[in-house]
Design a protein around this motif. Structure first.
Motif, PDB file in Angstrom:
ATOM      1  N   ALA A 118     -39.506 -48.078  19.006  1.00 32.64           N
ATOM      2  CA  ALA A 118     -39.082 -46.841  19.672  1.00 32.64           C
ATOM      3  C   ALA A 118     -37.586 -46.862  19.953  1.00 32.64           C
ATOM      4  CB  ALA A 118     -39.872 -46.645  20.969  1.00 32.64           C
ATOM      5  N   GLU A 119     -37.075 -48.022  20.269  1.00 27.59           N
ATOM      6  CA  GLU A 119     -35.652 -48.118  20.617  1.00 27.59           C
ATOM      7  C   GLU A 119     -34.752 -48.209  19.394  1.00 27.59           C
ATOM      8  OE1 GLU A 119     -33.359 -51.304  23.167  1.00 27.59           O
ATOM      9  OE2 GLU A 119     -34.596 -49.965  24.381  1.00 27.59           O
ATOM     10  N   GLY A 120     -35.175 -48.958  18.364  1.00 33.47           N
ATOM     11  CA  GLY A 120     -34.305 -49.197  17.221  1.00 33.47           C
ATOM     12  C   GLY A 120     -34.678 -48.478  15.944  1.00 33.47           C
ATOM     13  N   GLY A 121     -35.824 -47.806  15.939  1.00 33.80           N
ATOM     14  CA  GLY A 121     -36.264 -47.108  14.739  1.00 33.80           C
ATOM     15  C   GLY A 121     -36.775 -48.069  13.674  1.00 33.80           C
ATOM     16  N   LEU A 122     -37.266 -47.491  12.590  1.00 30.43           N
ATOM     17  CA  LEU A 122     -37.826 -48.294  11.500  1.00 30.43           C
ATOM     18  C   LEU A 122     -36.797 -49.212  10.858  1.00 30.43           C
ATOM     19  CD1 LEU A 122     -40.221 -45.821   9.659  1.00 30.43           C
ATOM     20  CD2 LEU A 122     -40.839 -47.905  10.888  1.00 30.43           C
ATOM     21  N   GLY A 123     -35.581 -48.773  10.795  1.00 32.59           N
ATOM     22  CA  GLY A 123     -34.543 -49.588  10.160  1.00 32.59           C
ATOM     23  C   GLY A 123     -33.961 -50.652  11.065  1.00 32.59           C
ATOM     24  N   GLY A 124     -34.360 -50.665  12.321  1.00 38.50           N
ATOM     25  CA  GLY A 124     -33.784 -51.617  13.268  1.00 38.50           C
ATOM     26  C   GLY A 124     -33.999 -53.064  12.904  1.00 38.50           C
ATOM     27  N   VAL A 125     -35.172 -53.382  12.399  1.00 36.15           N
ATOM     28  CA  VAL A 125     -35.472 -54.764  12.025  1.00 36.15           C
ATOM     29  C   VAL A 125     -34.536 -55.211  10.910  1.00 36.15           C
ATOM     30  CG1 VAL A 125     -37.218 -56.265  10.979  1.00 36.15           C
ATOM     31  CG2 VAL A 125     -37.879 -54.648  12.734  1.00 36.15           C
ATOM     32  N   TRP A 126     -34.448 -54.395   9.879  1.00 33.26           N
ATOM     33  CA  TRP A 126     -33.621 -54.786   8.742  1.00 33.26           C
ATOM     34  C   TRP A 126     -32.144 -54.851   9.132  1.00 33.26           C
ATOM     35  CZ3 TRP A 126     -34.952 -57.459   4.894  1.00 33.26           C
ATOM     36  CH2 TRP A 126     -34.105 -57.598   3.800  1.00 33.26           C
ATOM     37  N   ALA A 127     -31.717 -53.916   9.961  1.00 27.07           N
ATOM     38  CA  ALA A 127     -30.313 -53.918  10.391  1.00 27.07           C
ATOM     39  C   ALA A 127     -29.951 -55.221  11.099  1.00 27.07           C
ATOM     40  CB  ALA A 127     -30.053 -52.722  11.313  1.00 27.07           C
ATOM     41  N   GLU A 128     -30.881 -55.745  11.884  1.00 26.21           N
ATOM     42  CA  GLU A 128     -30.616 -57.014  12.580  1.00 26.21           C
ATOM     43  C   GLU A 128     -30.536 -58.183  11.609  1.00 26.21           C
ATOM     44  OE1 GLU A 128     -29.749 -57.504  15.730  1.00 26.21           O
ATOM     45  OE2 GLU A 128     -29.847 -55.337  15.989  1.00 26.21           O
ATOM     46  N   HIS A 129     -31.343 -58.152  10.554  1.00 23.15           N
ATOM     47  CA  HIS A 129     -31.389 -59.282   9.627  1.00 23.15           C
ATOM     48  C   HIS A 129     -30.244 -59.294   8.620  1.00 23.15           C
ATOM     49  CE1 HIS A 129     -34.992 -60.841  11.306  1.00 23.15           C
ATOM     50  NE2 HIS A 129     -35.717 -59.802  10.969  1.00 23.15           N
ATOM     51  N   VAL A 130     -29.591 -58.175   8.427  1.00 25.08           N
ATOM     52  CA  VAL A 130     -28.470 -58.138   7.483  1.00 25.08           C
ATOM     53  C   VAL A 130     -27.119 -58.029   8.196  1.00 25.08           C
ATOM     54  CG1 VAL A 130     -29.882 -57.178   5.625  1.00 25.08           C
ATOM     55  CG2 VAL A 130     -28.625 -55.630   7.139  1.00 25.08           C
ATOM     56  N   ARG A 131     -27.135 -58.109   9.514  1.00 29.59           N
ATOM     57  CA  ARG A 131     -25.911 -57.936  10.305  1.00 29.59           C
ATOM     58  C   ARG A 131     -24.903 -59.051  10.069  1.00 29.59           C
ATOM     59  NH1 ARG A 131     -25.364 -55.659  15.899  1.00 29.59           N
ATOM     60  NH2 ARG A 131     -27.516 -55.139  15.500  1.00 29.59           N
ATOM     61  N   ASN A 132     -25.379 -60.305  10.041  1.00 23.55           N
ATOM     62  CA  ASN A 132     -24.460 -61.439   9.904  1.00 23.55           C
ATOM     63  C   ASN A 132     -25.255 -62.678   9.483  1.00 23.55           C
ATOM     64  OD1 ASN A 132     -25.727 -62.410  12.278  1.00 23.55           O
ATOM     65  ND2 ASN A 132     -24.163 -61.509  13.587  1.00 23.55           N
ATOM     66  N   ALA A 133     -24.598 -63.823   9.430  1.00 23.36           N
ATOM     67  CA  ALA A 133     -25.256 -65.057   8.991  1.00 23.36           C
ATOM     68  C   ALA A 133     -26.420 -65.428   9.911  1.00 23.36           C
ATOM     69  CB  ALA A 133     -24.245 -66.204   8.936  1.00 23.36           C
ATOM     70  N   TRP A 134     -26.275 -65.210  11.215  1.00 23.46           N
ATOM     71  CA  TRP A 134     -27.373 -65.531  12.126  1.00 23.46           C
ATOM     72  C   TRP A 134     -28.564 -64.613  11.917  1.00 23.46           C
ATOM     73  CZ3 TRP A 134     -28.602 -69.823  14.031  1.00 23.46           C
ATOM     74  CH2 TRP A 134     -27.631 -70.738  14.419  1.00 23.46           C
TER      75      TRP A 134
END
Length: 136
Positions: free
Chosen positions: A57-73
């Motif tokens: 609800a807070e980050g939307g469907l793309g929120g998961v992927w956005a977190e995983h491609v943000r940086n090396a961590w």
């Protein structure tokens, strides 16, 4: 209000994780009770599902992927999740087959939901094992 918990919840999760992995080592009698412990992964799965709904609800469907491609961590967390869920799947697969569970629906559930499906699969397997041992 919930966002005030964001710095605290990882620490709570870490404490629960450490307790869960240490308990069977320091309380060996727990290792003899896995069939009776099936509600624990069920509750964990439901709670994680509810938290996932909040995150969705807070980050939307793309929120998961956005977190995983943000940086090396973010990449590292993604790799770690895939490796852990893959390892758990491989280790549980023979056990769920022995319990009479069909792997394909569970594979789809795990692939779609990660640990939510994995914990549900574990709870079902432990339940079936308990029921079988009780009937024997």
């Amino acid at each position: 209000m919930i966002s005030d918990l964001y710095p605290v919840l990882p620490v709570v999760a870490l404490c629960l994780f450490l307790a869960a992995i240490a308990a069977p080592v320091f309380l060996p009698r727990l290792a003899d009770l896995p069939g009776r412990l099936w509600p624990l992964p069920l509750v964990a799965s439901v709670l994680f599902f509810l938290w996932s709904l909040h995150a969705l609800a807070e980050g939307g469907l793309g929120g998961v992927w956005a977190e995983h491609v943000r940086n090396a961590w973010g990449n590292q967390v993604w790799f770690d999740l895939l490796m852990a869920v893959g390892l758990a799947w491989v280790l549980l697969l023979p056990r769920i087959k022995r319990a009479g569970m069909r792997p394909l629906p569970w594979l789809l559930a795990v692939a779609a939901t990660g640990c939510i499906g994995l914990y549900l699969m574990l709870a079902r397997c432990l339940y079936l094992e308990q029921r079988r041992s009780g009937a024997a």
